[in-house]
Scaffold this active site. Structure first.
Site, PDB file in Angstrom:
ATOM      1  N   ASP A 198       2.961  -0.969  -1.301  1.00  0.00           N
ATOM      2  CA  ASP A 198       3.852   0.170  -1.523  1.00  0.00           C
ATOM      3  C   ASP A 198       4.924  -0.170  -2.553  1.00  0.00           C
ATOM      4  OD1 ASP A 198       2.307   0.984   0.545  1.00  0.00           O
ATOM      5  OD2 ASP A 198       3.909   1.078   2.028  1.00  0.00           O
ATOM      6  N   ALA A 239       5.780  10.009   7.180  1.00  0.00           N
ATOM      7  CA  ALA A 239       4.512  10.671   6.858  1.00  0.00           C
ATOM      8  C   ALA A 239       3.514   9.712   6.240  1.00  0.00           C
ATOM      9  CB  ALA A 239       4.764  11.844   5.922  1.00  0.00           C
TER      10      ALA A 239
HETATM   11  C1  GLA Z   1       1.732   0.390   4.914  1.00  0.00           C
HETATM   12  C2  GLA Z   1       2.213  -0.946   4.374  1.00  0.00           C
HETATM   13  C3  GLA Z   1       1.314  -1.444   3.250  1.00  0.00           C
HETATM   14  C4  GLA Z   1      -0.155  -1.395   3.623  1.00  0.00           C
HETATM   15  C5  GLA Z   1      -0.515  -0.059   4.251  1.00  0.00           C
HETATM   16  C6  GLA Z   1      -1.909  -0.048   4.782  1.00  0.00           C
HETATM   17  O1  GLA Z   1       1.892   1.382   3.942  1.00  0.00           O
HETATM   18  O2  GLA Z   1       3.527  -0.844   3.902  1.00  0.00           O
HETATM   19  O3  GLA Z   1       1.702  -2.744   2.883  1.00  0.00           O
HETATM   20  O4  GLA Z   1      -0.503  -2.465   4.458  1.00  0.00           O
HETATM   21  O5  GLA Z   1       0.367   0.301   5.295  1.00  0.00           O
HETATM   22  O6  GLA Z   1      -2.815  -0.153   3.752  1.00  0.00           O
END
Ligand code: GLA
Length: 387
Positions: free
Chosen positions: A172, A123
């Site tokens: 993240d 998600a």
């Molecule tokens: C995913 C990746 C992150 C980031 C986002 C986009 O969540 O894990 O490192 O690049 O996409 O912002």
């Protein structure tokens, strides 16, 4: 999902050993998409969905992991586990063991893990990074190793890049390590420093799941976008070698040399350069409690993500358009890696219930799909739990 006490009991029943328990949240990104591998700025928050891991040490050199969600387990000698990807949920904890071993941390004695989580899968809310960080906390805690949070985040990113095969940035894993209750976290991904941005108490983060699955494993659109950015960066660097990452580039640079890039690279780079500016403006808006301005920046960010980065999809655009029509909604945009997943919406607290209802009905009418809608507060980062 099981409570920590129930998970501990289940682990004890399976392995006949009293476990330690660890939790790691998922995340939602308020603004700053695909800037985290260009040394740029992001503004995510940890959410109150999480992965829980019960862990106990072994002595037979095996990694035994039981996933309550998948009702599956793996049981392998560590040496075997770390050579081949299984292309399943077990790659995330295995990737972390692989990355720990790469850092010369001795994981050879083995571990038993019981894993359960309620971060929605596929998600765009970082269920994978949540499992990675929970595993790292669990293994490091069991080994009695104290590692700085930014190093844990980097280690988990390495696991995902090199073992799982998704070339993700640091956002993240970083926010999952460093999140703080009721705060968004503005991360400078070049220096791995962060500032907390308190979320005003009269606003809610409402997350609408389009139910269109998004996946980062094996890269897919994510890795393609990243390659397009790198190709554009390479051209700018030929003219201005001091540009180390797109964070150092300006719209002026693009105006001068963008014609040497493919149309795709030009658009992707324009998204990243303008998005960095939006994040910096959004932090100021948050600090001065100007939610209207923050919402406008979210809207601009969505248009850029949709039109320049081309990573939205029709269902997500329907959600964003619907949200923009609702009273009390300051801003709405696609959150996370893109190509499906969720929108993040900043909604006045006293309109959150009506907003949720209207989004359900409107999305069902427009698409025939029942959205899952979550209202989350910003939550704390990964931590040990005592039972
Ligand atoms: C995913 C990746 C992150 C980031 C986002 C986009 O969540 O894990 O490192 O690049 O996409 O912002």
């Amino acid at each position: 999902m099981q409570t920590p006490a129930e998970l501990a009991a289940l682990h004890k029943q399976t392995f006949n050993a009293a476990p330690k328990l660890y939790a790691a949240p998922g995340r939602v990104n308020l603004i700053g998409e695909h800037t985290d591998y260009s040394g740029g700025f992001v503004m995510p928050a940890a959410i109150d969905f999480s992965t829980l891991i019960a862990i106990s040490p072994r002595t037979d050199g095996h990694f035994f992991a039981h996933s309550v969600n998948f009702n599956e387990h793996i049981d392998k000698p560590i040496s075997e586990l770390l050579t081949v990807r299984a292309k399943s949920w077990s790659d995330y904890p295995a990737g972390v063991l692989w990355a720990l071993r790469e850092k010369s941390i001795d994981v050879s004695a083995g571990f038993s893990l019981t894993i359960v989580g309620n971060v929605p899968l596929g998600a765009g809310l970082s269920s994978s990074a949540s499992v990675e960080v929970a595993t790292a906390f669990a293994v490091l805690g069991t080994l009695g190793i104290d590692m700085p949070l930014s190093e844990i985040a980097l280690l988990c990113q390495r696991a995902e890049n090199a073992f799982v095969g998704a070339n993700v940035g640091i956002m993240d894993q970083f926010v999952i390590c460093c999140g703080k209750q009721d705060n968004a976290v503005m991360i400078d991904t070049r220096f791995l420093t962060y500032t907390l941005a308190p979320i005003p108490p009269d606003v809610r983060i409402v997350i609408c799941n389009s139910m269109v699955k998004h996946t980062l494993a094996d890269g897919g659109g994510y890795n393609t976008r990243r390659a397009e950015i790198e190709a554009g960066l390479h051209i700018l660097q030929q003219h201005r070698p001091e540009i180390v990452a797109l964070r150092d580039a300006t719209l002026d640079d693009l105006a001068r040399w963008g014609s040497e890039m493919s149309e795709q690279s030009l658009r992707r780079c324009r998204h990243v350069i303008t998005e960095d500016d939006r994040v910096l403006a959004a932090v100021l808006a948050f600090q001065s409690k100007d939610l209207t301005r923050f919402g406008e920046l979210m809207h601009q960010a969505h248009l850029s993500f949709r039109d320049d980065f081309e990573a939205s999809c029709p269902e997500i655009d329907i959600l964003v358009n619907l949200a923009n029509k609702q009273t009390g909604c300051y801003g709405a945009r696609l959150t996370g890696g893109g190509f499906g997943g969720c929108t993040v919406n900043l909604v006045a607290a006293d309109h959150a219930a009506a907003f949720t209802k209207a989004m359900h009905v409107g999305y069902l009418n427009a698409t025939g799909i029942t959205a899952e809608i979550y209202t989350s507060r910003a939550s704390a980062g990964a931590h040990a739990i005592s039972v």
